[in-house]
Design a protein around this motif. Structure first.
Motif, mmCIF file in Angstrom:
data_model
loop_
_atom_site.group_PDB
_atom_site.id
_atom_site.type_symbol
_atom_site.label_atom_id
_atom_site.label_comp_id
_atom_site.label_asym_id
_atom_site.label_seq_id
_atom_site.Cartn_x
_atom_site.Cartn_y
_atom_site.Cartn_z
ATOM 1 N N GLN A 65 0.867 -1.475 0.167
ATOM 2 C CA GLN A 65 0.187 0.060 0.087
ATOM 3 C C GLN A 65 0.275 1.313 0.122
ATOM 4 O OE1 GLN A 65 -2.664 -0.619 3.275
ATOM 5 N NE2 GLN A 65 -3.555 -1.791 2.469
ATOM 6 N N GLU A 66 1.936 1.416 0.728
ATOM 7 C CA GLU A 66 3.189 2.320 1.007
ATOM 8 C C GLU A 66 3.743 2.870 -0.510
ATOM 9 O OE1 GLU A 66 1.537 4.929 2.957
ATOM 10 O OE2 GLU A 66 0.203 3.873 3.818
ATOM 11 N N TYR A 73 0.141 9.520 -3.635
ATOM 12 C CA TYR A 73 0.470 10.186 -2.760
ATOM 13 C C TYR A 73 0.440 11.655 -2.835
ATOM 14 C CZ TYR A 73 2.140 5.031 -2.134
ATOM 15 O OH TYR A 73 2.283 3.274 -2.608
ATOM 16 N N ARG A 76 0.139 13.306 0.609
ATOM 17 C CA ARG A 76 0.949 12.761 1.465
ATOM 18 C C ARG A 76 2.164 13.662 1.698
ATOM 19 N NH1 ARG A 76 3.277 6.886 1.935
ATOM 20 N NH2 ARG A 76 4.452 7.527 -0.108
ATOM 21 N N PHE A 194 1.278 6.735 7.896
ATOM 22 C CA PHE A 194 2.768 6.144 7.156
ATOM 23 C C PHE A 194 3.447 5.765 8.595
ATOM 24 C CE2 PHE A 194 7.514 6.057 6.445
ATOM 25 C CZ PHE A 194 6.757 5.119 4.946
#
Length: 246
Positions: A65-66, A73, A76, A194
């Motif tokens: 996912q990250e 993104y 973020r 995160f």
């Protein structure tokens, strides 16, 4: 601005420039999205066992996912960019180091994905009926640069080791929880998410060495296959992997 903050600032500037280029060029943006979707499918299939493992599924899902997903993104990134010059005043140094590692991973991944998207768009052999696996392999080999691919894997593993190191720091999980309010007030919810998610994912494993070794071995094998194997053999292997599903 200290070295970690400068690293974050430079990485996010590079990502922002690529994002602007894709926003201004819808066909390129669609090609980039197609590349990212394909890579996310490949990751899910490659690590299906880890994604279903009681010990490793949380960390594998976090990586997917990250780092390997096709999600946006931008939020973020904006939060990172806004605090790059003051991040060391907001977060403890080990957390700053982890954020810097994430920024480096993110920038290198976006650069390589951009190059793949441009090849994807320019691929004259592609037809509406053509196989995505063959197209992906062609684009990968047109982009080339094995050193950049190996560096990408190296920085992903470095990020994993940084997250694993955080889990061994006494009191850091409590500190992260205490930072929720200040982070929310500063508009840093995505960054806070995160950090907490990554911390918990690696803490749940009770040691990340085996997990990171599997990532290293499988990704190294894929890098070499995509560069060196006969194209038909590589395409068959990739097709079978994706057909098996996550």
């Amino acid at each position: 601005m200290d070295a970690s903050a400068q690293q974050i600032h430079d990485a996010l500037q590079a990502v922002a420039l690529l994002r602007q280029q894709h926003t201004a060029d819808p066909p390129l943006a669609r090609a980039g999205a197609a590349v990212k979707r394909f890579q996310a499918r490949r990751f899910q299939a490659t690590y299906s066992d880890l994604l279903h493992s009681p010990r490793y599924k949380t960390a594998a899902t976090f990586f997917l996912q990250e780092l390997y997903s096709d999600k946006d993104y931008a939020e973020r990134d904006q939060q990172f960019a806004r605090i790059a010059s003051t991040i060391a005043k907001i977060f403890p140094q080990p957390v700053v180091n982890t954020a810097a590692a994430l920024a480096e991973v993110h920038a290198l991944t976006e650069k390589l994905d951009d190059l793949m998207a441009r090849q994807w768009l320019a691929d004259t052999a592609a037809t509406p009926q053509s196989d995505e696996c063959a197209r992906y392999i062609r684009c990968w080999r047109q982009v080339g640069d094995v050193a950049a691919r190996l560096r990408q894997l190296e920085v992903v593993l470095h990020l994993g080791h940084e997250l694993n190191r955080l889990t061994r720091m006494f009191g850091l999980r409590t500190l992260l929880k205490m930072m929720r309010g200040p982070a929310a007030a500063a508009g840093l919810n995505s960054l806070q998410h995160f950090l907490e998610t990554g911390f918990d994912a690696f803490a749940d494993m009770r040691g990340a060495d085996e997990f990171l070794r599997v990532i290293k071995d499988r990704e190294t094998a894929w890098i070499h296959s995509l560069f060196e194997d006969d194209a038909v053999t590589c395409e068959t292997h990739l097709s079978h992997l994706l057909a098996a599903g996550p």
